[in-house]
Design an enzyme around this catalytic site. Structure first.
Site, PDB file in Angstrom:
ATOM      1  N   SER A 175     -34.101  18.993  13.853  1.00 57.83           N
ATOM      2  CA  SER A 175     -33.988  20.674  14.122  1.00 57.83           C
ATOM      3  C   SER A 175     -32.749  20.661  15.202  1.00 57.83           C
ATOM      4  O   SER A 175     -31.633  20.279  14.994  1.00 57.83           O
ATOM      5  CB  SER A 175     -35.044  21.222  14.611  1.00 57.83           C
ATOM      6  OG  SER A 175     -35.176  22.629  14.543  1.00 57.83           O
ATOM      7  N   THR A 176     -33.109  21.629  16.177  1.00 58.21           N
ATOM      8  CA  THR A 176     -31.985  21.954  17.301  1.00 58.21           C
ATOM      9  C   THR A 176     -31.390  20.754  17.913  1.00 58.21           C
ATOM     10  O   THR A 176     -31.958  19.604  18.333  1.00 58.21           O
ATOM     11  CB  THR A 176     -32.714  22.466  18.461  1.00 58.21           C
ATOM     12  OG1 THR A 176     -33.581  23.765  17.980  1.00 58.21           O
ATOM     13  CG2 THR A 176     -31.699  23.039  19.274  1.00 58.21           C
ATOM     14  N   HIS A 201     -33.200  21.601   9.931  1.00 56.06           N
ATOM     15  CA  HIS A 201     -33.476  23.116   9.937  1.00 56.06           C
ATOM     16  C   HIS A 201     -32.337  23.706  10.102  1.00 56.06           C
ATOM     17  O   HIS A 201     -31.577  23.845  10.922  1.00 56.06           O
ATOM     18  CB  HIS A 201     -34.560  23.615  11.068  1.00 56.06           C
ATOM     19  CG  HIS A 201     -35.776  22.703  10.973  1.00 56.06           C
ATOM     20  ND1 HIS A 201     -36.564  22.658  12.150  1.00 56.06           N
ATOM     21  CD2 HIS A 201     -36.461  22.478   9.905  1.00 56.06           C
ATOM     22  CE1 HIS A 201     -37.980  22.118  11.809  1.00 56.06           C
ATOM     23  NE2 HIS A 201     -37.781  21.755  10.518  1.00 56.06           N
ATOM     24  N   MET A 294     -37.074  21.229  18.205  1.00 60.06           N
ATOM     25  CA  MET A 294     -38.252  21.728  18.694  1.00 60.06           C
ATOM     26  C   MET A 294     -39.307  21.877  18.062  1.00 60.06           C
ATOM     27  O   MET A 294     -39.202  21.867  16.706  1.00 60.06           O
ATOM     28  CB  MET A 294     -37.630  23.443  19.283  1.00 60.06           C
ATOM     29  CG  MET A 294     -38.664  24.163  20.126  1.00 60.06           C
ATOM     30  SD  MET A 294     -38.947  23.410  21.866  1.00 60.06           S
ATOM     31  CE  MET A 294     -40.090  24.498  22.550  1.00 60.06           C
ATOM     32  N   ASP A 297     -42.561  20.040  13.535  1.00 63.18           N
ATOM     33  CA  ASP A 297     -42.532  19.881  12.244  1.00 63.18           C
ATOM     34  C   ASP A 297     -42.306  18.428  11.705  1.00 63.18           C
ATOM     35  O   ASP A 297     -41.358  17.906  12.181  1.00 63.18           O
ATOM     36  CB  ASP A 297     -41.488  20.986  11.643  1.00 63.18           C
ATOM     37  CG  ASP A 297     -41.145  20.788  10.194  1.00 63.18           C
ATOM     38  OD1 ASP A 297     -42.188  20.686   9.489  1.00 63.18           O
ATOM     39  OD2 ASP A 297     -40.138  20.994   9.643  1.00 63.18           O
TER      40      ASP A 297
END
Length: 362
Positions: A175-176, A201, A294, A297
């Site tokens: 993600s991030t 993401h 973050m 997931d």
């Protein structure tokens, strides 16, 4: 508890007003200033010392990327880019992430007021994440924009029958900070590496550019996954933004399944969806990798992968932009090895080589 101090940089008075309103409604943050161009922003940053800035890509007096490049070289700080949903906007956003921006928000081309209000929860969540992110100084300008790859310069791949562990599939979730982490791993992999499936993401409209950029840089082929596509060695498949991506078996082959099923863990695409299918379909033929991001997931599904026989890696805290998803996967008991980002590609190939009885050079 002190509030997160935010400076909004955008040439649109409407956008500055809307973002300020969205930020100031939150109990844990405040917009301490707005700037309509990078020169004004530079003075405001010096004077107000914000924790995070939101930065428009297209700016007067100085291009947003040029300003970001200078900022990350001279005074690194968390930046959330505000990008438009266009192909050019996606390419520019990827460049910004290469320069050190923590994340981005894709604003609509029309209906900006209603669109930004609808994105309010996403905007403030990304500001919160950015305020805790590790940022580093930009040492050198990133590579030039994407150019088509020249396959004549690529090393020859082994014929399919000679490939190493063709049944193995590397499964990556991020993600991030993940766009750069994924790039760092993929550019190190040889042309005959196992198939790779990836959920990062990212919203619709950006994964196409992300895949094209990686394809221009890597020895393997990289594409946005499409429904029914065969999963082949030497290729990486990226979950399309705004869709769910998982894998299935069709006879002797693995195939991509891309559908419009609902968000999972608030994400679409979701790492949980991909990793659950990897546990179910691949079992011990999977090698899992959880990268920076973050939240949680994919953590539960990665434990299912381990229980099904996969071998799993997680990125270590020191090299993560945000040590959320790897931390939760580790806490879930899903991870065999925790490694710095720069060590993961080599570890993957060593794992594949040991499984196939042949050593790769990387």
């Amino acid at each position: 508890m002190s509030k997160i101090k935010v400076v909004v940089v955008d040439d649109s008075a409407l956008v500055r007003s809307l973002l300020s309103e969205i930020i100031n409604k939150q109990p844990d943050m405040e917009c301490i200033g707005t700037a309509n161009d990078p020169l004004q922003a530079r003075e405001m940053i010096r004077e107000l010392n914000p924790d995070v800035i939101t930065l428009d890509v297209e700016m007067p007096k100085m291009d947003g990327l040029e300003f970001l490049s200078r900022l990350m070289r001279l005074r690194p700080m968390p930046v959330v880019m505000v990008s438009t949903l266009t192909e050019q906007g996606a390419d520019t956003t990827l460049r910004a992430l290469e320069m050190g921006a923590v994340d981005f928000v894709a604003k609509p081309r029309i209906g900006v007021a209603s669109g930004l209000q609808a994105l309010g929860d996403e905007i403030v969540e990304k500001i919160r994440i950015a305020s805790k992110a590790r940022v580093s100084r930009l040492v050198a300008p990133p590579p030039s924009p994407t150019v088509p790859r020249d396959d004549s310069q690529q090393p020859p791949a082994r014929p399919i029958g000679m490939r190493l562990s063709t049944e193995k599939v590397i499964c990556i979730g991020a993600s991030t900070g993940g766009t750069e982490a994924i790039k760092e791993i993929l550019v190190e992999l040889p042309a005959d590496s196992p198939a790779i499936v990836i959920t990062q993401h990212m919203p619709a409209g950006f994964t196409t550019s992300f895949a094209a950029r990686l394809d221009s840089l890597c020895k393997i082929r990289v594409c946005e996954a499409s429904d029914g596509q065969r999963i082949l060695p030497g290729h990486a498949y990226i979950a399309p933004g705004g869709k769910q991506f998982h894998i299935a078996r069709s006879g002797a082959n693995y195939v991509a399944v891309v559908d419009d099923s609902p968000p999972v863990n608030r994400h679409k695409p979701s790492v949980e969806v991909l990793f659950k299918s990897c546990a179910r379909v691949l079992g011990p033929n999977a090698i899992g990798v959880m990268l920076t991001g973050m939240g949680a997931d994919g953590a539960t599904a990665m434990k299912e992968m381990r229980d099904a026989g996969s071998y799993n890696f997680a990125q270590d805290e020191a090299s993560c932009i945000v040590f959320g998803m790897p931390k939760m996967a580790i806490q879930a008991g899903a991870v065999h090895e925790v490694l710095p980002l720069k060590s993961i590609a080599k570890a993957l190939m060593e794992k594949v080589s040991s499984a196939g009885g042949v050593r790769h050079r990387i």
